[in-house]
Design an enzyme around this catalytic site. Structure first.
Site, PDB file in Angstrom:
ATOM      1  CE  LYS A 106     -13.735  39.253 -21.879  1.00  0.00           C
ATOM      2  NZ  LYS A 106     -12.361  39.647 -21.441  1.00  0.00           N
ATOM      3  CD  GLN A 166     -13.914  37.626 -14.117  1.00  0.00           C
ATOM      4  OE1 GLN A 166     -13.065  38.006 -13.325  1.00  0.00           O
ATOM      5  NE2 GLN A 166     -14.631  38.466 -14.827  1.00  0.00           N
ATOM      6  CE  LYS A 178     -16.654  39.621 -11.591  1.00  0.00           C
ATOM      7  NZ  LYS A 178     -15.607  40.660 -11.615  1.00  0.00           N
ATOM      8  CE  LYS A 212      -9.449  39.327 -12.434  1.00  0.00           C
ATOM      9  NZ  LYS A 212     -10.794  39.930 -12.482  1.00  0.00           N
ATOM     10  N   GLY A 262      -8.459  43.889 -18.777  1.00  0.00           N
ATOM     11  CA  GLY A 262      -7.764  44.625 -17.724  1.00  0.00           C
ATOM     12  C   GLY A 262      -8.273  44.284 -16.340  1.00  0.00           C
ATOM     13  CG  ASP A 263      -8.532  43.076 -12.061  1.00  0.00           C
ATOM     14  OD1 ASP A 263      -9.742  42.820 -12.106  1.00  0.00           O
ATOM     15  OD2 ASP A 263      -7.925  43.204 -10.974  1.00  0.00           O
ATOM     16  CG  ASN A 308     -11.550  51.962 -15.447  1.00  0.00           C
ATOM     17  OD1 ASN A 308     -12.328  51.019 -15.392  1.00  0.00           O
ATOM     18  ND2 ASN A 308     -11.537  52.842 -16.413  1.00  0.00           N
ATOM     19  CB  SER A 363     -15.259  42.396 -21.622  1.00  0.00           C
ATOM     20  OG  SER A 363     -14.294  43.259 -21.073  1.00  0.00           O
TER      21      SER A 363
HETATM   22  N1  GLU Z   1     -11.228  42.474 -14.431  1.00  0.00           N
HETATM   23  C1  GLU Z   1     -12.624  42.764 -14.664  1.00  0.00           C
HETATM   24  C2  GLU Z   1     -13.479  41.880 -13.786  1.00  0.00           C
HETATM   25  O1  GLU Z   1     -13.134  41.633 -12.669  1.00  0.00           O
HETATM   26  C3  GLU Z   1     -12.977  42.724 -16.130  1.00  0.00           C
HETATM   27  C4  GLU Z   1     -12.807  41.402 -16.789  1.00  0.00           C
HETATM   28  C5  GLU Z   1     -13.101  41.392 -18.271  1.00  0.00           C
HETATM   29  O2  GLU Z   1     -13.540  42.417 -18.793  1.00  0.00           O
HETATM   30  O3  GLU Z   1     -12.882  40.342 -18.894  1.00  0.00           O
HETATM   31  O4  GLU Z   1     -14.539  41.434 -14.120  1.00  0.00           O
END
Ligand code: GLU
Length: 449
Positions: free
Chosen positions: A90, A111, A114, A126, A165-166, A241, A381
């Site tokens: 994810k 990630q 996180k 990613k 998104g990013d 955003n 998400s």
């Molecule tokens: N790109 C965002 C992040 O850095 C969202 C990632 C997501 O919602 O999967 O966490």
């Protein structure tokens, strides 16, 4: 430093010398893990740390698309499926001209920790492309997204890998990507992507979630210091955003965001980006595809500083919310000299490692790390994935309450993890340790592979 930890870091440095951002993040995270590795000799026996720096799978693909003038263009697409121990991969997709393997891997590695911190069942990934959305028409964006998904669709799925998104990828792009996935897959699998438009199964509050979550986290930090957010001034970077969400929530709670930045420079608005008109204008600026923050200064008659960053402005709180390595040692010194007490990272790895170490060593400065502060986005998400798989739609209040609770939990888990290892009130190390622990437990339980 612990010998095993040092050898893993040295290996990463030697092997990935051409991936500086990836090396930087591994060094930052692993340095915090020293007391954990000391306490768990079984990690060395299972060579857990070497496994954690090797993505499960990384691939690139060709993305060819037609511009409005009939010319053809080819970009590189990326997806790094870093760690699937606690859930489907994810993480977001970034469309920006500088995207390369090092950037995708650093983001995917971050990630991992996180997503684990959210307490939800999501692994890490990613991706993105070196496609530059600046100045592209809607038709060009749509054709690019369709071509990108045509190449990617075989390798993702609601239980496999769930992109979002990013930078450069918002609701419009995600919905184009979803439309193409649905066409190719021939099934209603809207759990394959998050950040969709509401009618296609997007979650309420997802667009605001990263910014709101950052402010909820900040409130926890302020509470710890016996302070309140009302009346505080905040320096933000970027105007996308995430910054938009911070402006909305900060304004609602009586604080003022006084700076925004872009690739062209920064603006200082002493009255704050604090009226509905100003806040909505950020969305308009982003949608224009011009990628210029000067437009804000022109519209609202505030000062624009071309080619400069906002970190010299005297504020109560700094929230770097633009991109990686935005704050170098020189800016960190300026921030400390200005007496800023709260340095709350929001963008992924916005601070160079030397600047981060410098700020953390300042007695009067509290540093919070982005992997905790911005986790509200990916957490929401995951809430979108729940709604999609349950075929339900939660109200704005339901989503917002869950987001708020998750941010409080992330803060508390970080505080507790640092205290458990005798590190005091250290939000940076605490987030790394808490995020690491859950993934480590799952990897150890699942056996060596
Ligand atoms: N790109 C965002 C992040 O850095 C969202 C990632 C997501 O919602 O999967 O966490």
């Amino acid at each position: 430093m612990n010998a095993y930890l040092r050898s893993v870091i040295e290996n990463v440095k030697a092997k990935h010398a051409d991936e500086p951002e990836f090396v930087q993040t591994v060094e930052e995270v692993f340095t915090s893990l020293e007391p954990v590795v000391e306490k768990h000799p079984e990690y060395e026996k299972a060579d857990l740390l070497s496994r954690m720096v090797e993505p499960e799978r990384t691939f690139t693909f060709r993305v060819t698309w037609m511009a409005d003038d009939g010319t053809w263009h080819t970009n590189t697409g990326y997806r790094c499926q870093f760690n699937g121990a606690i859930g489907p991969y994810k993480g977001g997709l970034r469309f920006q001209k500088d995207v390369n393997l090092s950037i995708v891997k650093f983001l995917a590695f971050e990630q991992t920790f996180k997503n684990s911190l959210t307490g939800l069942p999501i692994g890490s990934g990613k991706g993105g492309s070196d496609f530059d959305p600046t100045g592209k028409s809607d038709g060009e964006i749509m054709r690019f997204c369709q071509s990108f998904m045509t190449a990617l669709h075989r390798y993702i799925g609601p239980d496999i890998d769930v992109p979002a998104g990013d930078m450069g990828v918002g609701t419009r792009e995600i919905s184009y990507l979803f439309g193409q996935y649905r066409r190719l897959r021939g099934a209603w699998e809207n759990g394959v992507l998050t950040g969709k438009d509401f009618a296609s199964g997007g979650s309420l509050v997802r667009p605001q979630a990263t910014g709101y979550g950052a402010v909820y986290y900040l409130e926890n930090v302020l509470k710890h210091e016996g302070e309140q957010i009302a009346g505080k001034t905040i320096a933000c970077a970027g105007f996308g955003n995430v910054t938009w969400g911070i402006c909305k929530k900060a304004t609602e709670l009586g604080a003022k965001v006084v700076t925004l930045s872009g690739p062209d420079g920064y603006v200082y608005d002493p009255d704050g980006v604090a009226t509905p008109e100003k806040i909505d204008y950020l969305v308009e600026m982003r949608a224009s595809g011009r990628n210029r923050v000067q437009d804000y200064a022109d519209k609202f008659g505030v000062v624009f500083y071309p080619g400069e960053k906002p970190w010299g402005v005297k504020v109560d709180i700094c929230m770097p919310s633009a991109m990686q390595n935005d704050v170098h040692l020189e800016q960190a010194k300026q921030i400390a000299a200005n007496g800023v007490k709260y340095y709350i990272e929001v963008a992924n790895m916005p601070t160079t490692n030397d600047a981060l170490a410098f700020l953390m060593a300042q007695p009067g400065v509290i540093v919070a790390p982005s992997k905790a502060v911005n986790a509200g986005g990916v957490a929401t998400s995951a809430l979108e994935m729940v709604q999609n798989s349950e075929r339900l739609v939660w109200t704005e209040d339901e989503v917002d309450q869950r987001l708020h609770q998750i941010m409080n939990n992330i803060y508390q888990a970080s505080v507790d993890a640092a205290a458990e290892y005798g590190l005091g009130y250290n939000l940076v190390a605490g987030a790394n340790i808490a995020g690491f622990q859950r993934v480590a437990d799952a990897m150890m339980a699942q056996g060596i592979f």
